[in-house]
Design an enzyme around this catalytic site. Structure first.
Site, PDB file in Angstrom:
ATOM      1  CG  ASP A 158     -16.749   1.128 -15.121  1.00 42.63           C
ATOM      2  OD1 ASP A 158     -15.943   1.368 -16.050  1.00 42.63           O
ATOM      3  OD2 ASP A 158     -16.443   0.429 -14.136  1.00 42.63           O
ATOM      4  CE1 TYR A 190     -11.138   7.515 -17.519  1.00 41.43           C
ATOM      5  CE2 TYR A 190     -12.187   9.530 -16.785  1.00 41.43           C
ATOM      6  CZ  TYR A 190     -11.626   8.775 -17.789  1.00 41.43           C
ATOM      7  OH  TYR A 190     -11.546   9.274 -19.057  1.00 41.43           O
ATOM      8  CG  PHE A 220     -15.054   9.363 -22.171  1.00 34.43           C
ATOM      9  CD1 PHE A 220     -14.118   8.359 -22.397  1.00 34.43           C
ATOM     10  CD2 PHE A 220     -16.342   9.181 -22.667  1.00 34.43           C
ATOM     11  CE1 PHE A 220     -14.460   7.206 -23.100  1.00 34.43           C
ATOM     12  CE2 PHE A 220     -16.685   8.032 -23.374  1.00 34.43           C
ATOM     13  CZ  PHE A 220     -15.732   7.043 -23.597  1.00 34.43           C
ATOM     14  CG  HIS A 222     -13.253   2.827 -26.387  1.00 34.61           C
ATOM     15  ND1 HIS A 222     -12.217   3.380 -25.661  1.00 34.61           N
ATOM     16  CD2 HIS A 222     -14.361   2.926 -25.604  1.00 34.61           C
ATOM     17  CE1 HIS A 222     -12.681   3.785 -24.485  1.00 34.61           C
ATOM     18  NE2 HIS A 222     -13.978   3.532 -24.431  1.00 34.61           N
TER      19      HIS A 222
END
Length: 219
Positions: free
Chosen positions: A64, A66, A77, A184
């Site tokens: 989702d 920031y 990202f 991740h």
């Protein structure tokens, strides 16, 4: 804004008019409500606007947006260059530097314009509340987008970092596309297999083997 993208006709085949009306109502409610919501409303569908389906070569899944002021751009990202890069993005750029070479900008908009669909599974977030809109409305739409990209015959690379992104793997036809999975890039997990995974060079090698130009990841 969604209706003006190349993805819209395919979404209308997969999703009911009632659901799409609910999305529109949800957007109206949250952006007129008392809480600040990110990204800015005009950027909610930025990934789809910047990366048309016919141009899509790579899909990078995020969770989702920031949730702090000035960060979210509607692209997974990515943050603007005048905002410090969050830790996961710093690690993405470290891996890129060791894989292909250094990139000066941490605004990834140029990737989106070159065919990298930077897609979050949830497209909005309340300020300061990570995953605050998870499970509310977005997942049927973003799951459909993954399926649409998969059903498109042009070969693509799907990059799934971490367990959450990998939970979407079943939506992808791996006979038609390459799926790259690793830990991740978060500082909590990057040393468990993200660093050294070389997703950028692997993606380009696959694209070039299948008659598509690789991505210029560095500029």
């Amino acid at each position: 804004m969604l209706s003006h993208t190349s993805w819209a006709p395919y979404l209308k085949q997969k999703l009911t008019p009632q659901y799409l009306d609910e999305v529109a109502q949800f957007l109206q409610d949250i952006y007129q409500g008392p809480k600040t919501v990110f990204p800015p409303r005009k950027a909610v569908f930025a990934a789809l606007e910047k990366t048309p389906l016919p141009d899509t070569k790579v899909v990078i899944m995020g969770q989702d947006p920031y949730h702090e002021v000035g960060q979210a751009q509607g692209l997974s990202f990515s943050v603007p260059d005048d905002v410090p890069a969050p830790p996961s993005l710093q690690n993405i750029l470290k891996e890129l530097a060791s894989d292909i070479g250094p990139r000066q900008s941490h605004d990834l908009s140029s990737w989106a314009q070159r065919g990298v669909l930077l897609l979050n599974a949830v497209l909005t977030v309340p300020e300061g509340q990570a995953n605050g809109h998870q499970g509310r409305i977005w997942e049927p739409l973003t799951d459909s987008l993954i399926q649409i990209a998969s059903e498109d015959p042009q070969p693509k690379v799907f990059i799934l970092w971490g367990r959450f992104a990998q939970s979407k793997r079943h939506l992808i036809d791996e006979n038609r596309h390459l799926v790259l999975v690793s830990a991740h890039p978060s500082p909590l997990s990057a040393y468990r297999g993200f660093f050294g995974s070389r997703p950028f060079s692997k993606a380009n090698a696959y694209l070039e083997e299948h008659g598509r130009a690789g991505i210029d990841w560095l500029h």
